[in-house]
Design an enzyme around this catalytic site. Structure first.
Site, PDB file in Angstrom:
ATOM      1  N   ASP A   1      30.669  10.811   5.739  1.00  0.00           N
ATOM      2  CA  ASP A   1      29.790  11.719   4.847  1.00  0.00           C
ATOM      3  C   ASP A   1      30.740  12.517   3.859  1.00  0.00           C
ATOM      4  O   ASP A   1      29.981  13.196   3.114  1.00  0.00           O
ATOM      5  CB  ASP A   1      29.115  12.584   5.685  1.00  0.00           C
ATOM      6  CG  ASP A   1      30.068  13.518   6.883  1.00  0.00           C
ATOM      7  OD1 ASP A   1      30.832  13.999   6.582  1.00  0.00           O
ATOM      8  OD2 ASP A   1      29.301  13.569   8.083  1.00  0.00           O
TER       9      ASP A   1
ATOM     10  N   HIS B   1      37.028   5.216   8.473  1.00  0.00           N
ATOM     11  CA  HIS B   1      36.067   4.161   8.451  1.00  0.00           C
ATOM     12  C   HIS B   1      35.406   4.061   6.914  1.00  0.00           C
ATOM     13  O   HIS B   1      34.331   3.733   6.749  1.00  0.00           O
ATOM     14  CB  HIS B   1      34.737   4.776   9.402  1.00  0.00           C
ATOM     15  CG  HIS B   1      35.129   4.252  10.859  1.00  0.00           C
ATOM     16  ND1 HIS B   1      34.643   4.939  11.936  1.00  0.00           N
ATOM     17  CD2 HIS B   1      36.236   3.445  11.348  1.00  0.00           C
ATOM     18  CE1 HIS B   1      35.264   4.239  13.029  1.00  0.00           C
ATOM     19  NE2 HIS B   1      36.215   3.617  12.665  1.00  0.00           N
TER      20      HIS B   1
ATOM     21  N   CYS C   1      36.388  -8.564  -6.686  1.00  0.00           N
ATOM     22  CA  CYS C   1      37.696  -8.258  -7.370  1.00  0.00           C
ATOM     23  C   CYS C   1      38.436  -7.217  -6.503  1.00  0.00           C
ATOM     24  O   CYS C   1      39.596  -6.692  -6.725  1.00  0.00           O
ATOM     25  CB  CYS C   1      37.599  -8.056  -8.765  1.00  0.00           C
ATOM     26  SG  CYS C   1      36.984  -6.526  -9.221  1.00  0.00           S
TER      27      CYS C   1
ATOM     28  N   CYS D   1      33.719  -7.619 -13.029  1.00  0.00           N
ATOM     29  CA  CYS D   1      33.728  -9.200 -12.773  1.00  0.00           C
ATOM     30  C   CYS D   1      32.211  -9.798 -12.419  1.00  0.00           C
ATOM     31  O   CYS D   1      32.075 -10.846 -12.088  1.00  0.00           O
ATOM     32  CB  CYS D   1      34.764  -9.413 -11.595  1.00  0.00           C
ATOM     33  SG  CYS D   1      34.091  -9.027 -10.108  1.00  0.00           S
TER      34      CYS D   1
ATOM     35  N   ALA E   1      30.473  22.178  18.246  1.00  0.00           N
ATOM     36  CA  ALA E   1      31.591  22.219  17.311  1.00  0.00           C
ATOM     37  C   ALA E   1      31.307  23.370  16.598  1.00  0.00           C
ATOM     38  O   ALA E   1      32.446  24.213  16.352  1.00  0.00           O
ATOM     39  CB  ALA E   1      31.657  21.140  16.630  1.00  0.00           C
TER      40      ALA E   1
HETATM   41  C1  BV8 Z   1      38.478  -3.383  14.486  1.00  0.00           C
HETATM   42  C2  BV8 Z   1      31.244   3.297   9.535  1.00  0.00           C
HETATM   43  C3  BV8 Z   1      40.303  -4.987  14.664  1.00  0.00           C
HETATM   44  C4  BV8 Z   1      29.848   2.803   8.683  1.00  0.00           C
HETATM   45  C5  BV8 Z   1      31.407   2.586  12.053  1.00  0.00           C
HETATM   46  C6  BV8 Z   1      38.247  -3.258  21.942  1.00  0.00           C
HETATM   47  C7  BV8 Z   1      37.493  -3.428  22.769  1.00  0.00           C
HETATM   48  C8  BV8 Z   1      36.275  -3.485  22.436  1.00  0.00           C
HETATM   49  C9  BV8 Z   1      35.626  -3.740  21.171  1.00  0.00           C
HETATM   50  C10 BV8 Z   1      36.496  -3.806  19.985  1.00  0.00           C
HETATM   51  C11 BV8 Z   1      37.669  -3.417  20.438  1.00  0.00           C
HETATM   52  N1  BV8 Z   1      38.383  -3.621  19.347  1.00  0.00           N
HETATM   53  C12 BV8 Z   1      37.350  -3.756  18.252  1.00  0.00           C
HETATM   54  C13 BV8 Z   1      36.274  -3.716  19.036  1.00  0.00           C
HETATM   55  C14 BV8 Z   1      35.230  -4.020  18.133  1.00  0.00           C
HETATM   56  C15 BV8 Z   1      34.485  -2.787  17.506  1.00  0.00           C
HETATM   57  C16 BV8 Z   1      34.165  -1.833  18.524  1.00  0.00           C
HETATM   58  O1  BV8 Z   1      34.950  -0.927  19.122  1.00  0.00           O
HETATM   59  N2  BV8 Z   1      33.195  -1.911  19.140  1.00  0.00           N
HETATM   60  C17 BV8 Z   1      32.630  -0.961  20.157  1.00  0.00           C
HETATM   61  C18 BV8 Z   1      31.304  -0.484  19.907  1.00  0.00           C
HETATM   62  C19 BV8 Z   1      32.590  -1.415  21.798  1.00  0.00           C
HETATM   63  N3  BV8 Z   1      35.558  -2.016  16.644  1.00  0.00           N
HETATM   64  C20 BV8 Z   1      35.578  -2.442  15.350  1.00  0.00           C
HETATM   65  O2  BV8 Z   1      34.875  -3.517  14.924  1.00  0.00           O
HETATM   66  C21 BV8 Z   1      36.652  -2.000  14.474  1.00  0.00           C
HETATM   67  N4  BV8 Z   1      37.414  -2.838  13.719  1.00  0.00           N
HETATM   68  O3  BV8 Z   1      38.978  -2.906  15.703  1.00  0.00           O
HETATM   69  O4  BV8 Z   1      39.245  -3.880  13.761  1.00  0.00           O
HETATM   70  C22 BV8 Z   1      39.312  -6.275  14.790  1.00  0.00           C
HETATM   71  C23 BV8 Z   1      38.647  -6.865  13.768  1.00  0.00           C
HETATM   72  C24 BV8 Z   1      37.867  -8.109  14.406  1.00  0.00           C
HETATM   73  C25 BV8 Z   1      37.993  -8.342  15.639  1.00  0.00           C
HETATM   74  C26 BV8 Z   1      38.652  -7.383  16.528  1.00  0.00           C
HETATM   75  C27 BV8 Z   1      39.316  -6.293  16.169  1.00  0.00           C
HETATM   76  C28 BV8 Z   1      35.905  -1.171  13.220  1.00  0.00           C
HETATM   77  C29 BV8 Z   1      35.001  -0.208  13.686  1.00  0.00           C
HETATM   78  C30 BV8 Z   1      34.199   0.688  12.746  1.00  0.00           C
HETATM   79  C31 BV8 Z   1      32.653   0.478  12.684  1.00  0.00           C
HETATM   80  N5  BV8 Z   1      32.110   1.391  11.814  1.00  0.00           N
HETATM   81  N6  BV8 Z   1      30.652   3.154  11.028  1.00  0.00           N
HETATM   82  C32 BV8 Z   1      28.678   3.475   9.101  1.00  0.00           C
HETATM   83  O5  BV8 Z   1      28.613   4.499   9.317  1.00  0.00           O
HETATM   84  O6  BV8 Z   1      27.801   3.004   8.631  1.00  0.00           O
HETATM   85  S1  BV8 Z   1      31.424   3.030  13.402  1.00  0.00           S
HETATM   86  C33 BV8 Z   1      30.287   4.132  13.964  1.00  0.00           C
HETATM   87  O7  BV8 Z   1      30.807   4.597  15.284  1.00  0.00           O
HETATM   88  C34 BV8 Z   1      30.323   5.265  13.313  1.00  0.00           C
HETATM   89  O8  BV8 Z   1      30.141   5.340  11.936  1.00  0.00           O
HETATM   90  C35 BV8 Z   1      31.352   6.127  13.693  1.00  0.00           C
HETATM   91  O9  BV8 Z   1      32.460   6.429  12.514  1.00  0.00           O
HETATM   92  C36 BV8 Z   1      31.934   5.574  14.921  1.00  0.00           C
HETATM   93  C37 BV8 Z   1      31.967   6.473  16.164  1.00  0.00           C
HETATM   94  O10 BV8 Z   1      30.961   7.143  16.487  1.00  0.00           O
HETATM   95  P1  BV8 Z   1      31.023   8.679  16.779  1.00  0.00           P
HETATM   96  O11 BV8 Z   1      31.453   9.450  15.586  1.00  0.00           O
HETATM   97  O12 BV8 Z   1      31.821   8.867  18.083  1.00  0.00           O
HETATM   98  O13 BV8 Z   1      29.591   9.130  17.110  1.00  0.00           O
HETATM   99  P2  BV8 Z   1      28.524   8.875  18.186  1.00  0.00           P
HETATM  100  O14 BV8 Z   1      27.317   9.018  17.828  1.00  0.00           O
HETATM  101  O15 BV8 Z   1      28.661   7.763  19.181  1.00  0.00           O
HETATM  102  O16 BV8 Z   1      28.935  10.206  19.303  1.00  0.00           O
HETATM  103  C38 BV8 Z   1      28.549  11.416  18.826  1.00  0.00           C
HETATM  104  C39 BV8 Z   1      29.256  12.468  19.733  1.00  0.00           C
HETATM  105  O17 BV8 Z   1      28.997  14.005  19.360  1.00  0.00           O
HETATM  106  C40 BV8 Z   1      28.631  12.425  20.958  1.00  0.00           C
HETATM  107  O18 BV8 Z   1      29.525  12.414  22.170  1.00  0.00           O
HETATM  108  C41 BV8 Z   1      28.153  13.691  21.340  1.00  0.00           C
HETATM  109  O19 BV8 Z   1      27.900  14.382  22.650  1.00  0.00           O
HETATM  110  C42 BV8 Z   1      28.667  14.564  20.470  1.00  0.00           C
HETATM  111  N7  BV8 Z   1      27.900  15.601  19.721  1.00  0.00           N
HETATM  112  C43 BV8 Z   1      26.769  15.891  19.399  1.00  0.00           C
HETATM  113  N8  BV8 Z   1      26.361  16.707  18.759  1.00  0.00           N
HETATM  114  C44 BV8 Z   1      27.550  17.844  18.954  1.00  0.00           C
HETATM  115  C45 BV8 Z   1      28.383  16.986  19.478  1.00  0.00           C
HETATM  116  N9  BV8 Z   1      29.685  17.448  19.794  1.00  0.00           N
HETATM  117  C46 BV8 Z   1      29.834  18.686  19.553  1.00  0.00           C
HETATM  118  N10 BV8 Z   1      28.897  19.627  18.653  1.00  0.00           N
HETATM  119  C47 BV8 Z   1      27.682  18.924  18.405  1.00  0.00           C
HETATM  120  N11 BV8 Z   1      26.935  19.822  17.826  1.00  0.00           N
HETATM  121 ZN    ZN Z   2      34.529  -6.788  -9.506  1.00  0.00          ZN
END
Ligand code: BV8
Ligand code: ZN
Length: 245
Positions: free
Chosen positions: A105, A120, A131, A151, A232
């Site tokens: 964001d 991310h 390209c 391109c 937070a």
């Molecule tokens: C990769 C961007 C190599 C775009 C996002 C190992 C084991 C299992 C699976 C995998 C593994 N390695 C890789 C994987 C696959 C996958 C993965 O992890 N899957 C999971 C779900 C099992 N990972 C990937 O694919 C990653 N790449 O590892 O590359 C590779 C390649 C190919 C094959 C294998 C390996 C890439 C992951 C990137 C995904 N992109 N988004 C977009 O936003 O549109 S991820 C998405 O989740 C979000 O964008 C964010 O960035 C991310 C994390 O989420 P959080 O930020 O933690 O948010 P969430 O809602 O979950 O939690 C909020 C928290 O805040 C809560 O705890 C809540 O209690 C708290 N909260 C709420 N309000 C407050 C608060 N805390 C304090 N104050 C408050 N007020």
């Molecule tokens: Zn281009």
């Protein structure tokens, strides 16, 4: 230890550290009005990540994926940094700070933070799939799908989707910072998306004192030195204020 004692103890460690490292997630922007992903009201409760945030989804239906990201751009464009982002940016004037954020964001930069690793990507950039040209892109409306004016290739949001690797240079910089961190604050992340989910544990294994700030305990909490439960936007100003409370 009472909550107050815990906060004082963490404050002292923060003040002693030469540099402070943060790992932030969607929870830090929740109080700005940006929906998180997995909690109550979370995006992935209403939308299927696999239909919108994967390279396969984009190949299948780039217009649908772009509509989702334009909708999020419009939502984010109406949101301001909150006291959590601001407390970090203010603290940065007195001590070096590095922020590793999973958020796309741009609110840390908007609050004034300078050293931000967007592992991310950013919703405010587009990238040509042909390209590779990246560009700053704040458009909230456009003809879909957008095409590269160099391109003619298809442009995509410059974010990291599920199944895609993180940028190598950014990942290396993040791991270097985690390896040498004295204190790491893990704020507002559920700790389920790899590889970021393992960053706190990685830092702890290299000697960092890892503090989690979250509304609830997470799957990663057992690996951290402590968890401060709270918003937070309320906890960070207390931890990072320069005056005793
Ligand atoms: C990769 C961007 C190599 C775009 C996002 C190992 C084991 C299992 C699976 C995998 C593994 N390695 C890789 C994987 C696959 C996958 C993965 O992890 N899957 C999971 C779900 C099992 N990972 C990937 O694919 C990653 N790449 O590892 O590359 C590779 C390649 C190919 C094959 C294998 C390996 C890439 C992951 C990137 C995904 N992109 N988004 C977009 O936003 O549109 S991820 C998405 O989740 C979000 O964008 C964010 O960035 C991310 C994390 O989420 P959080 O930020 O933690 O948010 P969430 O809602 O979950 O939690 C909020 C928290 O805040 C809560 O705890 C809540 O209690 C708290 N909260 C709420 N309000 C407050 C608060 N805390 C304090 N104050 C408050 N007020
Ligand atoms: Zn281009």
């Amino acid at each position: 230890m009472t909550d107050h004692e815990l906060i004082q103890d963490v404050r002292e460690r923060i003040m002693k550290a030469r540099k402070l490292v943060f790992l932030t997630g969607a929870g830090i922007s929740a109080e700005s009005g940006i929906p998180t992903f997995r909690g109550e009201g979370g995006l992935w409760r209403s939308y299927r990540a696999m239909d919108l945030a994967t390279p396969q989804a984009f190949s299948r239906d780039p217009v649908l994926v772009w509509e989702f990201y334009l909708w999020r751009r419009r939502l984010i464009s109406g949101c301001r940094p909150n006291p959590a982002h601001e407390a970090i940016a203010r603290f940065e004037r007195s001590k070096p700070v590095l922020i590793i954020t999973q958020n796309i964001d741009g609110l840390h930069q908007k609050a004034g933070s300078k050293e931000v690793l967007e592992i991310h990507g950013s919703i405010w950039r587009s990238r040509c799939v042909r390209c590779g040209r990246r560009r700053h892109d704040e458009r909230l409306e456009m003809e879909l799908p957008p095409l590269c004016d160099l391109c003619g290739g298809l442009e995509r949001p410059d974010v990291v989707w599920f199944g895609e690797s993180l940028d190598e240079v950014i990942l290396r910089a993040a791991l270097d910072a985690l390896r040498s961190a004295e204190v790491l604050l893990v704020v507002g992340t559920s700790g389920v998306v790899e590889p970021a989910a393992s960053f706190g544990r990685f830092a702890a294994s290299h000697g960092a004192y890892v503090v989690e700030v979250n509304l609830e305990r997470t799957a990663q909490s057992p690996y951290y030195a402590c968890t401060i439960l709270g918003k937070a936007g309320e906890v960070l100003p207390q931890l990072l204020s320069l005056e005793e409370s």
